[in-house]
Design a protein around this motif. Sequence first.
Motif, short mmCIF file in Angstrom:
data_model
loop_
_atom_site.label_atom_id
_atom_site.label_comp_id
_atom_site.label_asym_id
_atom_site.label_seq_id
_atom_site.Cartn_x
_atom_site.Cartn_y
_atom_site.Cartn_z
N MET A 1 0.84 -1.20 0.00
CA MET A 1 0.00 0.00 0.00
C MET A 1 0.86 1.24 0.00
SD MET A 1 -2.86 -0.95 2.78
CE MET A 1 -1.63 -1.45 3.95
N VAL A 2 0.27 2.32 -0.47
CA VAL A 2 0.98 3.59 -0.42
C VAL A 2 -0.05 4.68 -0.11
CG1 VAL A 2 0.81 3.87 -2.94
CG2 VAL A 2 2.58 5.09 -1.70
N MET A 3 0.31 5.61 0.76
CA MET A 3 -0.57 6.74 1.09
C MET A 3 -0.12 7.95 0.28
SD MET A 3 -2.90 8.43 2.81
CE MET A 3 -3.45 7.49 4.22
N PRO A 4 -0.93 8.41 -0.68
CA PRO A 4 -0.53 9.60 -1.44
C PRO A 4 -0.44 10.82 -0.53
CG PRO A 4 -2.33 8.44 -2.52
CD PRO A 4 -2.20 7.85 -1.15
N TYR A 5 0.57 11.65 -0.72
CA TYR A 5 0.79 12.81 0.14
C TYR A 5 -0.45 13.71 0.18
CZ TYR A 5 3.08 16.93 2.12
OH TYR A 5 3.42 17.99 2.92
N LYS B 1 -3.54 12.92 -0.06
CA LYS B 1 -4.58 12.34 0.81
C LYS B 1 -4.22 12.50 2.27
CE LYS B 1 -7.22 9.38 -2.07
NZ LYS B 1 -7.70 8.04 -2.38
N LEU B 2 -2.95 12.40 2.56
CA LEU B 2 -2.47 12.57 3.93
C LEU B 2 -2.89 13.93 4.47
CD1 LEU B 2 -0.57 11.23 6.07
CD2 LEU B 2 1.29 12.51 5.01
N TYR C 1 -6.21 14.61 6.44
CA TYR C 1 -6.43 14.19 7.83
C TYR C 1 -6.14 15.34 8.78
CZ TYR C 1 -7.14 9.38 6.50
OH TYR C 1 -7.66 8.23 5.97
#
Length: 143
Positions: free
Chosen positions: A133-137, A139-140, A143
Amino acid sequence: MAIIYTDEIITATEYNELRNSVGWSVPTNRCAEQALAHSLYICSAYQGQQIVGSGRVVGDGSLIFCIMDLMVHPDFQHRYGIGVRILHNIFHYLKVHACPEADILGMAALGRERFYEKMGFVIRPTDSLGAGMVMPYAKLLKY
Ligand SMILES: CC(C)(COP(=O)(O)OP(=O)(O)OC[C@H]1O[C@@H](n2cnc3c(N)ncnc32)[C@H](O)[C@@H]1OP(=O)(O)O)[C@@H](O)C(=O)NCCC(=O)NCCS
């Protein structure tokens, strides 16, 4: 001219030159410097004074290791086995430092999966392992 391999830290400028040469985004020198300084291990290849390849390991030094940023300058790709040699040096580092329970991870750029598979990596998902998995910046930031 011979290709020389070293585990001396590389400069942010050299790192960014390589990133640029393989078409990756280029961070600020400050970000690159921090990233390099916090790496566990960096293997680089030089022809004379010119950096022609590099790869690094990040992680906790015992249980989690991630092999990242394997890059060979396009003029030197698929010709001298530089990518394989850098990975061999990284594997040697890992054999010395990784505990048997360690997770040794990597992420393939699109189209490079077979290269890593040939080197022994298992491509996820498998029957027993979920996907990576990778969290796109961007999308981060939500939060
Ligand atoms: C992928 C990369 C690191 C490979 O390094 P390289 O020095 O060009 O490759 P080598 O000369 O060491 O090649 C070794 C072997 O891998 C094979 N190989 C290289 N790229 C491959 C690919 N994309 N798919 C399948 N096999 C590949 C070669 O055919 C060669 O096989 P052989 O040993 O059977 O002859 C390099 O091409 C590169 O920097 N690419 C751009 C950046 C990138 O995508 N990096 C990977 C990030 S995840």
